[in-house]
Design a protein around this motif. Structure first.
Motif, PDB file in Angstrom:
ATOM      1  N   ASP A  12     -44.364  -2.348  44.715  1.00 52.58           N
ATOM      2  CA  ASP A  12     -44.816  -3.637  45.256  1.00 52.58           C
ATOM      3  C   ASP A  12     -43.688  -4.384  45.958  1.00 52.58           C
ATOM      4  O   ASP A  12     -43.859  -5.527  46.370  1.00 52.58           O
ATOM      5  N   GLU A 213     -49.091  -4.392  60.515  1.00 51.93           N
ATOM      6  CA  GLU A 213     -50.264  -4.659  59.675  1.00 51.93           C
ATOM      7  C   GLU A 213     -51.344  -3.608  59.889  1.00 51.93           C
ATOM      8  O   GLU A 213     -52.079  -3.266  58.957  1.00 51.93           O
ATOM      9  N   GLU A 262     -40.698  -8.406  54.819  1.00 47.98           N
ATOM     10  CA  GLU A 262     -41.591  -9.561  54.855  1.00 47.98           C
ATOM     11  C   GLU A 262     -43.014  -9.142  55.212  1.00 47.98           C
ATOM     12  O   GLU A 262     -43.986  -9.751  54.760  1.00 47.98           O
ATOM     13  N   HIS A 263     -43.145  -8.053  55.977  1.00 42.16           N
ATOM     14  CA  HIS A 263     -44.455  -7.540  56.358  1.00 42.16           C
ATOM     15  C   HIS A 263     -44.973  -6.455  55.418  1.00 42.16           C
ATOM     16  O   HIS A 263     -46.001  -5.834  55.701  1.00 42.16           O
ATOM     17  N   GLY A 264     -44.262  -6.207  54.333  1.00 43.94           N
ATOM     18  CA  GLY A 264     -44.793  -5.359  53.278  1.00 43.94           C
ATOM     19  C   GLY A 264     -44.708  -3.868  53.494  1.00 43.94           C
ATOM     20  O   GLY A 264     -45.504  -3.107  52.923  1.00 43.94           O
ATOM     21  N   ASN A 284     -38.333  -9.421  50.747  1.00 41.76           N
ATOM     22  CA  ASN A 284     -39.202  -9.306  49.573  1.00 41.76           C
ATOM     23  C   ASN A 284     -39.474 -10.662  48.960  1.00 41.76           C
ATOM     24  O   ASN A 284     -40.623 -10.980  48.590  1.00 41.76           O
ATOM     25  N   ARG A 287     -41.854 -12.690  51.174  1.00 41.54           N
ATOM     26  CA  ARG A 287     -43.242 -12.241  51.029  1.00 41.54           C
ATOM     27  C   ARG A 287     -43.842 -12.714  49.717  1.00 41.54           C
ATOM     28  O   ARG A 287     -44.987 -13.156  49.660  1.00 41.54           O
ATOM     29  N   ALA A 288     -43.047 -12.610  48.620  1.00 41.25           N
ATOM     30  CA  ALA A 288     -43.553 -13.059  47.315  1.00 41.25           C
ATOM     31  C   ALA A 288     -43.859 -14.537  47.329  1.00 41.25           C
ATOM     32  O   ALA A 288     -44.896 -14.986  46.791  1.00 41.25           O
ATOM     33  N   ALA A 290     -44.615 -16.360  49.986  1.00 39.45           N
ATOM     34  CA  ALA A 290     -45.763 -16.599  50.878  1.00 39.45           C
ATOM     35  C   ALA A 290     -47.087 -16.252  50.199  1.00 39.45           C
ATOM     36  O   ALA A 290     -48.119 -16.864  50.486  1.00 39.45           O
ATOM     37  N   ASN A 291     -47.033 -15.270  49.300  1.00 37.13           N
ATOM     38  CA  ASN A 291     -48.254 -14.805  48.635  1.00 37.13           C
ATOM     39  C   ASN A 291     -48.514 -15.514  47.316  1.00 37.13           C
ATOM     40  O   ASN A 291     -49.512 -15.234  46.637  1.00 37.13           O
ATOM     41  N   ASP A 292     -47.613 -16.382  46.931  1.00 38.07           N
ATOM     42  CA  ASP A 292     -47.743 -17.066  45.629  1.00 38.07           C
ATOM     43  C   ASP A 292     -48.869 -18.120  45.684  1.00 38.07           C
ATOM     44  O   ASP A 292     -48.893 -18.959  46.550  1.00 38.07           O
TER      45      ASP A 292
END
Length: 292
Positions: A12, A213, A262-264, A284, A287-288, A290-292
């Motif tokens: 992840d 994406e 950042e784009h996973g 990382n 991204r975490a 932004a997704n929180d």
């Protein structure tokens, strides 16, 4: 030491793959790590610097490179595998030969990184299928080493009639379908759009990174290898940086690594592990957050 390859495949966070070229003529570090002791020391140093995976290659894929013999490739690869597996390394083997893939996996390597995506040696996917715990990186590339199939490949493999993103995506997914038909499990597959391979210019490579994406949406983990590629230097030159050197390219690669994280993407393949380790950590975290 048992390594859970499912957790590697399903990571992840974006991983860092360090490049270990055991070659005479790789474009940025050819000849540096041919000595087995130096190869081991460099692999260990990259692990210490934060590499999650070491990618071992014994045959250069730079334009104009000649194939090494199967015997030489085996000797180089297995020497590095046997030296680094006891250190707890996760090892990817950059090869297009089924014989090398089979022996490396039997000696403990866990990943096969096939830059031809199963097209050069059609037995490679079958070897991976026989080793159900291994992973298989399927890369897009339209051409390969001169003389590899008896002829010099078509010099113009970089014309994308439907646009580079659509053509690379469609061709790569066809390669994945063929690999699945050979018996490889979807849970073993990682895809790589092959930056720089049949894609010489900034205009070929940046659109693929912008379209990350789309590749992520396939459900397969995505590997990105931009490190020290010609298009990175060209982008720096376009930005007004005169005669970008290797250090400049490594700095730019780290920036790309942060954006990829950042784009996973699943992993970035890099020469300077330390710089990209820090960049990926920021990506990382971004991204975490932004997704929180």
């Amino acid at each position: 030491m048992t390594i859970d390859m499912k957790s590697i495949h399903d990571s992840d966070r974006t991983l860092v793959m360090g490049v270990l070229n055991i070659t005479e003529d790789s474009f940025s570090d050819g000849g540096l790590w041919l000595d087995p002791a130096k190869a081991k020391a460099h692999g260990e140093a990259m692990m210490k610097d934060g590499a999650d995976i070491i990618d071992i290659g014994a045959e250069s894929t730079r334009p104009g490179a000649k194939r090494v013999s199967e015997e030489d490739e085996l000797t180089r690869v297995l020497g590095a595998v046997d030296a680094l597996i006891p250190e707890g390394a996760v090892l990817s083997i950059d090869t297009t030969r089924a014989s090398v893939a089979r022996m490396a996996l039997e000696h403990g390597a866990q990943i096969i990184n096939d830059v031809s995506g199963g097209r050069l040696d059609r037995e490679v996917p079958h070897v991976v299928a026989e080793h159900a715990e291994s992973l298989y990186i399927v890369q897009h590339w339209r051409g390969w080493l001169a003389g590899s199939a008896g002829d010099v490949p078509d010099a113009d493999t970089s014309v994308y009639a439907n646009g580079v993103v659509d053509d690379v995506y469609d061709e790569l997914m066809k390669q994945v379908d063929d690999v699945l038909q050979a018996g490889v499990s979807p849970s073993q597959i990682i895809i790589d759009p092959g930056l720089g391979f049949s894609k010489p210019s900034v205009e070929h490579n940046f659109p693929l990174m912008v379209a990350l994406e789309r590749f992520n949406a396939t459900g397969y983990p995505v590997l990105i290898g931009a490190s020290r590629k010609r298009f990175v230097g060209a982008a720096l030159a376009d930005a007004g940086i005169d005669e970008p050197d290797m250090d400049s390219k490594d700095n730019a690669t780290a920036a790309i690594s942060a954006l990829c994280a950042e784009h996973g993407v699943w992993a970035v393949r890099v020469h300077d592990v330390e710089k990209s380790r820090d960049a990926v950590a920021i990506g990382n975290a971004w991204r975490a957050f932004a997704n929180d």
